[in-house]
Design an enzyme around this catalytic site. Sequence first.
Site, PDB file in Angstrom:
ATOM      1  N   ARG A  43      87.299  64.872  74.219  1.00  6.98           N
ATOM      2  CA  ARG A  43      87.578  65.883  75.225  1.00  6.98           C
ATOM      3  C   ARG A  43      87.849  65.276  76.599  1.00  6.98           C
ATOM      4  O   ARG A  43      88.720  65.747  77.333  1.00  6.98           O
ATOM      5  CB  ARG A  43      86.416  66.872  75.306  1.00  6.98           C
ATOM      6  CG  ARG A  43      86.295  67.759  74.067  1.00  6.98           C
ATOM      7  CD  ARG A  43      85.215  68.799  74.245  1.00  6.98           C
ATOM      8  NE  ARG A  43      85.177  69.726  73.115  1.00  6.98           N
ATOM      9  CZ  ARG A  43      84.350  70.757  73.043  1.00  6.98           C
ATOM     10  NH1 ARG A  43      83.488  70.988  74.029  1.00  6.98           N
ATOM     11  NH2 ARG A  43      84.361  71.555  71.994  1.00  6.98           N
ATOM     12  N   ASP A 154      79.715  81.676  86.583  1.00  2.00           N
ATOM     13  CA  ASP A 154      79.900  80.588  85.632  1.00  2.00           C
ATOM     14  C   ASP A 154      80.179  79.322  86.422  1.00  2.00           C
ATOM     15  O   ASP A 154      80.581  79.388  87.594  1.00  2.00           O
ATOM     16  CB  ASP A 154      81.050  80.881  84.669  1.00  2.00           C
ATOM     17  CG  ASP A 154      80.935  80.096  83.365  1.00  2.00           C
ATOM     18  OD1 ASP A 154      80.381  80.641  82.391  1.00  2.00           O
ATOM     19  OD2 ASP A 154      81.388  78.933  83.330  1.00  2.00           O
TER      20      ASP A 154
END
Length: 284
Positions: A43, A154
């Site tokens: 990633r 978030d």
Amino acid sequence: MPVVEVAGGPRLGDSEFEFLRKFVYTHCGISLGEHKRQLVQGRLFRRLRALGLQQFSSYCELLQRDPQSELGELASVISTNVTSFFREVHHYDLLVAELLPRWLEDKRRNGERLRIWSAGCSTGEEPYALAMVLAEAIEEHGANGVDAKILATDLSPQALETARRGVYPLDRLGGISDAHRRRWMLRGSGEYEGLASVHPKLRELVTIQPLNLLHEWPMKGPFDAIFCRNVVIYFDQPTKQRLFRRYAELLPAGGYLFLGHSESLHGISEDFELIGRTVYRKRG
């Protein structure tokens, strides 16, 4: 442990991985075990390409120089933002059948605010689903005068950008009933074919802000309910204990905490009592 390699890409060395593990735990509360090494390698390789960096050591140097500038992006890379509208529908059933009618009546009578926090809101499906049932409850119970809002937070800037847009592919609307879809989702056409936008009335109910759950919180509460679903699965026990202690401080006696289907407060917090499936109430 040998160095992990991606064909044609840079190598993630032991020292870089160890730095990343400590950095992520310190700044995000996320524990990266050795078994996550390959996932981190793959990633972060994409993130390196986006930044034009050639080596993982250069990325670690960036984090050392300016941790905050890259923190949200790194959190997005190492966590999985999986969410949907009306996920764990029994939570919404409880809101509609019992909690919202009671809260709205109490708030209207006492002139108080109604506040719900979606902590770890990801791309926004959860707070907008909450806004649907809240808007309908306000209308049904004649509570238009009640100051009712949903806070959605978030750490991931990409997730928050999607939440602020409030535009979703039609195949992401599967959890929404036909009635809710007709009323609250505006189907696009032309260049927006295959997409749907949330109704402006839902946007009015939802405030979207960036927040690191491990850092200081600007809001003081109280909240009537906090939704923190499928967030603490990344945290170790001490981090969970600290987080739920802080949640308890923002909830009044009788306030509600909603967790994800695989999460529990057993052995973690004595501030709450289990009253339903992954539904907790703060002790008085």
